[in-house]
Scaffold this motif. Structure first.
Motif, mmCIF file in Angstrom:
data_model
loop_
_atom_site.group_PDB
_atom_site.id
_atom_site.type_symbol
_atom_site.label_atom_id
_atom_site.label_comp_id
_atom_site.label_asym_id
_atom_site.label_seq_id
_atom_site.Cartn_x
_atom_site.Cartn_y
_atom_site.Cartn_z
ATOM 1 N N UNK A 2 0.827 -1.200 0.000
ATOM 2 C CA UNK A 2 0.000 0.000 0.000
ATOM 3 C C UNK A 2 0.864 1.254 0.000
ATOM 4 N N UNK A 3 0.437 2.253 -0.752
ATOM 5 C CA UNK A 3 1.192 3.508 -0.774
ATOM 6 C C UNK A 3 0.306 4.639 -1.289
ATOM 7 N N UNK A 4 0.751 5.857 -1.043
ATOM 8 C CA UNK A 4 0.098 7.062 -1.559
ATOM 9 C C UNK A 4 1.170 7.960 -2.161
ATOM 10 N N UNK A 5 0.928 8.399 -3.379
ATOM 11 C CA UNK A 5 1.843 9.312 -4.052
ATOM 12 C C UNK A 5 1.149 10.654 -4.225
ATOM 13 N N UNK A 6 1.844 11.707 -3.826
ATOM 14 C CA UNK A 6 1.285 13.050 -3.946
ATOM 15 C C UNK A 6 2.195 13.911 -4.781
ATOM 16 N N UNK A 102 -2.682 4.759 5.516
ATOM 17 C CA UNK A 102 -1.452 5.007 4.776
ATOM 18 C C UNK A 102 -1.504 6.473 4.351
ATOM 19 N N UNK A 103 -0.514 7.245 4.775
ATOM 20 C CA UNK A 103 -0.473 8.670 4.454
ATOM 21 C C UNK A 103 0.506 8.930 3.316
ATOM 22 N N UNK A 104 0.193 9.922 2.504
ATOM 23 C CA UNK A 104 1.148 10.425 1.535
ATOM 24 C C UNK A 104 2.171 11.318 2.219
#
Lengths: 113, 111
Positions: A2-6, A102-104
């Motif tokens: 899991x991941x977040x891209x900003x 999961x935070x960016x």
């Protein structure tokens, strides 16, 4: 995993400009999606959320739509103010139970008068 | 309106001291979390709890410890502070609706 891209910051805009901060995520299942805002010297505040595909979250003139086909949750505002200067975090729940997030990495926004 | 409190807001302490960062919430939330926020802004989960007597380590290895003896209280302890512990520490809680509510943070400086 899991991941977040900003969108990388800092983002600098003039007052009344249009704002977009891009966010894409990688997750299993059907996560809930969030945008949080952090003003200087404070904790994070929930700005808006969406819990299922095609939902639109909105608050204080900010909007974001849950796009499952593109795994995106871009934040937009039609006319930013100096008071919108802050750090914005995109996040999603890690599992179907919503236990952890999961935070960016955050995007710093500066709005100039 | 979420009610979650952290004390102290700012702390400057010498190396080797034992410290406890306090976090309390009045919402009756079962789940509570501690995050470490580095100067680059990124949040790292260091501890979490799903209820009384339940504690787990998060994604980032930390020398701190936590306890959850009461639903509303989730303190974080460093037995021997070091300069590498200098950071902002954020506490959060969540109930049935998934969203997490954050406290104002404790900015810790270890000299």
């Amino acid at each position: 995993g899991d991941s977040v891209t900003q969108m990388e910051g800092p983002v600098t805009l003039s007052e009344e400009a249009f704002l977009t901060i891009n966010c894409t995520y990688t997750a299993t299942g059907y996560p809930s999606l969030f945008w949080y805002v952090q003003y200087p010297g404070e904790g994070l505040q929930l700005l808006l959320k969406a819990t299922k595909a095609d939902d639109k979250g909105s608050n204080k003139g900010f909007e974001a739509t849950y796009r499952k086909e593109t795994t995106s949750f871009h934040l937009e505002k039609g006319s930013v103010q100096v008071s919108d200067s802050a750090v914005y975090f995109c996040a999603h729940t890690r599992d179907n139970y919503g236990q952890n997030f999961v935070f960016g990495p955050g995007t710093r926004l500066s709005v100039l008068p | 309106e979420a009610d979650i409190y952290q004390t102290p807001r700012y702390l400057v302490i010498g190396t080797g001291k034992k410290i406890t960062l306090e976090c309390s919430q009045t919402m009756g939330h079962d789940k509570m979390y501690w995050y470490q926020q580095d100067p680059g802004m990124e949040l790292h989960l260091i501890h979490y709890s799903y209820g009384v007597n339940s504690t787990e380590k998060g994604d980032l290895s930390s020398e701190s410890t936590v306890s959850r003896i009461r639903t509303e209280h989730f303190p974080l302890t460093l037995e021997s502070a070091r300069p590498s512990h200098t950071s902002q520490y954020l506490c959060a809680s969540s109930g049935h609706r998934y969203e997490q509510y954050f406290g104002p943070g404790t900015r810790l400086t270890v000299t």
